[in-house]
Design an enzyme around this catalytic site. Structure first.
Site, PDB file in Angstrom:
ATOM      1  N   ASN A 148     -16.836   7.044  -3.688  1.00 49.08           N
ATOM      2  CA  ASN A 148     -17.079   6.087  -4.961  1.00 49.08           C
ATOM      3  C   ASN A 148     -17.656   4.794  -4.568  1.00 49.08           C
ATOM      4  OD1 ASN A 148     -15.406   7.781  -6.594  1.00 49.08           O
ATOM      5  ND2 ASN A 148     -13.657   7.161  -5.732  1.00 49.08           N
ATOM      6  N   VAL A 149     -17.113   4.118  -3.316  1.00 45.88           N
ATOM      7  CA  VAL A 149     -17.880   2.787  -3.128  1.00 45.88           C
ATOM      8  C   VAL A 149     -19.349   3.087  -2.417  1.00 45.88           C
ATOM      9  CG1 VAL A 149     -17.616   0.644  -1.960  1.00 45.88           C
ATOM     10  CG2 VAL A 149     -15.494   1.783  -2.605  1.00 45.88           C
ATOM     11  N   VAL A 180     -20.475   8.453   1.480  1.00 47.60           N
ATOM     12  CA  VAL A 180     -20.961   8.182   0.211  1.00 47.60           C
ATOM     13  C   VAL A 180     -20.121   8.780  -0.967  1.00 47.60           C
ATOM     14  CG1 VAL A 180     -23.509   7.960   0.714  1.00 47.60           C
ATOM     15  CG2 VAL A 180     -22.310  10.283   0.535  1.00 47.60           C
ATOM     16  N   LYS A 210       0.741  -1.252  -0.200  1.00 43.79           N
ATOM     17  CA  LYS A 210      -0.111   0.129   0.206  1.00 43.79           C
ATOM     18  C   LYS A 210       0.953   1.212  -0.030  1.00 43.79           C
ATOM     19  CE  LYS A 210      -4.595   1.182   0.532  1.00 43.79           C
ATOM     20  NZ  LYS A 210      -5.730   0.240   0.139  1.00 43.79           N
TER      21      LYS A 210
HETATM   22  P1  NAD Z   1     -13.721   7.886  -1.363  1.00 48.64           P
HETATM   23  O1  NAD Z   1     -12.850   8.894  -0.799  1.00 48.64           O
HETATM   24  O2  NAD Z   1     -14.350   7.950  -2.613  1.00 48.64           O
HETATM   25  O3  NAD Z   1     -15.173   8.035  -0.296  1.00 48.64           O
HETATM   26  C1  NAD Z   1     -14.883   8.091   1.059  1.00 48.64           C
HETATM   27  C2  NAD Z   1     -15.775   9.179   1.719  1.00 48.64           C
HETATM   28  O4  NAD Z   1     -15.986   8.890   3.163  1.00 48.64           O
HETATM   29  C3  NAD Z   1     -15.929  10.390   1.098  1.00 48.64           C
HETATM   30  O5  NAD Z   1     -16.923  10.778   0.577  1.00 48.64           O
HETATM   31  C4  NAD Z   1     -15.280  10.973   2.317  1.00 48.64           C
HETATM   32  O6  NAD Z   1     -15.980  12.375   2.374  1.00 48.64           O
HETATM   33  C5  NAD Z   1     -16.088  10.166   3.417  1.00 48.64           C
HETATM   34  N1  NAD Z   1     -15.532  10.300   4.721  1.00 48.64           N
HETATM   35  C6  NAD Z   1     -14.213  10.496   5.306  1.00 48.64           C
HETATM   36  N2  NAD Z   1     -14.321  10.394   6.563  1.00 48.64           N
HETATM   37  C7  NAD Z   1     -15.310  10.388   6.939  1.00 48.64           C
HETATM   38  C8  NAD Z   1     -16.103  10.403   8.502  1.00 48.64           C
HETATM   39  N3  NAD Z   1     -15.393  10.634   9.479  1.00 48.64           N
HETATM   40  N4  NAD Z   1     -17.579  10.197   8.261  1.00 48.64           N
HETATM   41  C9  NAD Z   1     -18.224  10.102   7.119  1.00 48.64           C
HETATM   42  N5  NAD Z   1     -17.729  10.047   6.060  1.00 48.64           N
HETATM   43  C10 NAD Z   1     -16.332  10.271   5.937  1.00 48.64           C
HETATM   44  O7  NAD Z   1     -13.148   6.513  -1.109  1.00 48.64           O
HETATM   45  P2  NAD Z   1     -13.586   4.965  -1.631  1.00 48.64           P
HETATM   46  O8  NAD Z   1     -12.781   4.687  -2.785  1.00 48.64           O
HETATM   47  O9  NAD Z   1     -15.510   4.998  -1.730  1.00 48.64           O
HETATM   48  O10 NAD Z   1     -13.427   4.107  -0.613  1.00 48.64           O
HETATM   49  C11 NAD Z   1     -14.200   4.092   0.710  1.00 48.64           C
HETATM   50  C12 NAD Z   1     -13.397   3.070   1.615  1.00 48.64           C
HETATM   51  O11 NAD Z   1     -13.368   1.801   1.071  1.00 48.64           O
HETATM   52  C13 NAD Z   1     -12.013   3.316   2.004  1.00 48.64           C
HETATM   53  O12 NAD Z   1     -11.660   2.932   3.369  1.00 48.64           O
HETATM   54  C14 NAD Z   1     -11.214   2.441   0.990  1.00 48.64           C
HETATM   55  O13 NAD Z   1      -9.964   2.119   1.538  1.00 48.64           O
HETATM   56  C15 NAD Z   1     -11.941   1.235   1.264  1.00 48.64           C
HETATM   57  N6  NAD Z   1     -11.882   0.648  -0.189  1.00 48.64           N
HETATM   58  C16 NAD Z   1     -12.133   0.953  -1.579  1.00 48.64           C
HETATM   59  C17 NAD Z   1     -11.861   0.326  -2.596  1.00 48.64           C
HETATM   60  C18 NAD Z   1     -12.460   0.843  -4.003  1.00 48.64           C
HETATM   61  O14 NAD Z   1     -12.288   0.066  -4.962  1.00 48.64           O
HETATM   62  N7  NAD Z   1     -12.524   2.216  -4.018  1.00 48.64           N
HETATM   63  C19 NAD Z   1     -11.564  -1.074  -2.470  1.00 48.64           C
HETATM   64  C20 NAD Z   1     -11.560  -1.451  -1.324  1.00 48.64           C
HETATM   65  C21 NAD Z   1     -11.580  -0.902   0.056  1.00 48.64           C
END
Ligand code: NAD
Length: 349
Positions: free
Chosen positions: A187-188, A185, A80
């Site tokens: 990407n995922v 809310v 990572k």
């Molecule tokens: P992202 O940055 O698009 O979304 C994360 C969201 O969480 C953002 O909108 C952010 O504003 C919000 N956030 C941050 N801190 C917060 C809090 N304290 N309370 C409420 N909301 C908060 O990230 P993503 O790609 O959607 O990933 C989300 C999680 O899933 C991360 O932990 C990431 O490591 C994990 N993940 C993502 C993937 C992927 O394919 N994108 C794969 C595996 C794991």
């Protein structure tokens, strides 16, 4: 900070600190284990409050990738990287180029992919300078084509995983009427929320960014709550989809949900919090098992993309989880511990 003596450092093969004065880059690349193949994992950009916080995060996240890839039966190791800084204000093409040069120096021992705070577009910029980035290839989808973004695959895996948890804990197959609280809310989280809504679930959502949150609330017909309200809601499922360490001494006592199942990496602040969840009779879907859709997607990109094979691989998350839940129930052990034991059997030599 004494890095070598940190418990999170244990078993790491290599940790690289990168800086570039011109672009302001400060990054850490952690390679946990490469027994099964090159270490592949996301590149996160985040305004960490301290360098200690960034180090802890990257070490925990890289270990998680080893377990995730092994559990998902991928020929990949775990790694990572984190870039310290605010992605909204500090990300420049120069900074991405400096990071790409650091990747190139590692000669393929670590392969970066998109993560929180970075995008497919960022990976494409890096790909001009190094081949050691993944998640950049456009792929066929229901809507025609989609970018290399692994988030839809991750969201689908979490959706499938929630179904497995509901089957185990609530004894039903349908998600109609299921009450779900989604934290984050992005990407995922947004994609997951859309799938849950389509399956008839009732949603509560939160995010620290107000505008996208309100927009999502409107689109989904979801109840919007403040970030600190998400833990104590009277729901069936709590789906953490923001950042790690959200299951801790403060939040676990607040939970009313019967199930915790979401995308965020390293959700347990410490392993003992898995025990705390079990004691409260809350079923926890181990994060790296349920959120493996993205890495499975990236892996399929590297071995030659075939959509049906990808979907089948992601849907394997359902049975992986049922196996973990059954063994945890039988042995009266936390689900995370059982998952770790299975993963270790697969990557340790
Ligand atoms: P992202 O940055 O698009 O979304 C994360 C969201 O969480 C953002 O909108 C952010 O504003 C919000 N956030 C941050 N801190 C917060 C809090 N304290 N309370 C409420 N909301 C908060 O990230 P993503 O790609 O959607 O990933 C989300 C999680 O899933 C991360 O932990 C990431 O490591 C994990 N993940 C993502 C993937 C992927 O394919 N994108 C794969 C595996 C794991």
């Amino acid at each position: 900070m004494a890095v070598f003596s940190l418990s999170d450092f244990a078993d790491h093969e290599q940790v690289v600190f990168v800086s570039d004065d011109k672009s302001g880059l400060k990054a850490i690349i952690a390679i946990h284990n490469s027994n099964l193949g090159p270490a592949l994992g996301g590149c996160r950009m985040w305004p960490y409050a301290s360098e200690d916080e960034a180090i802890r995060d990257v070490l925990r996240l890289s270990r998680g990738m080893t377990y995730k890839s092994a559990m998902a039966r991928l020929k990949l190791g775990g790694g990572k990287s984190v870039i310290i800084g605010n992605p909204r204000t500090h990300k420049t093409p120069e900074l991405l180029a400096a990071f790409a040069r650091a990747l190139e120096q590692l000669n393929g021992r670590y392969i970066a992919a998109e993560d929180s705070g970075t995008s497919v577009a960022d990976m494409k910029i890096m790909a001009q300078l190094t081949s050691h980035v993944a998640g950049i290839v456009d792929k066929p989808s229901d809507q025609g084509t989609r970018s290399g973004d692994p988030s839809p695959a991750t969201a689908y895996g979490v959706f499938v995983g929630i179904k497995a948890a509901v089957q185990e804990k609530l004894g039903r197959d349908s998600l109609a009427g299921l009450r779900v609280a989604v934290q984050g809310v992005g990407n995922v989280g947004l994609d997951l929320a859309r799938q849950l809504k389509a399956a008839g679930a009732q949603l509560w959502i939160t995010d620290i960014h107000r505008e996208p949150l309100l927009q999502a609330g409107k689109e989904l017909g979801a109840t919007v709550v403040a970030p600190d309200e998400i833990f104590g809601l009277d729901v069936d499922v709590f789906a953490p989809c923001a950042l790690g360490a959200v299951l801790n001494d403060t939040t676990i006592p607040q939970l009313k949900a019967a199930i915790v199942a979401g995308a965020a990496n390293n959700q347990l602040a410490e392993p003992r919090h898995g025990v705390a969840l079990m004691k409260r009779d809350i079923l926890y879907a181990p994060d790296y098992v349920i959120n493996a859709g993205g890495i499975i997607d990236v892996y399929h990109e590297r071995i030659g993309f075939e959509r049906a094979a990808l979907i089948a691989h992601i849907e394997g998350i359902h049975d992986n989880l049922l196996e973990i839940f059954a063994r945890a129930r039988k042995e009266a052990r936390p689900t995370g511990e059982v998952a770790d034991a299975i993963a270790e059997e697969r990557f340790m030599r």
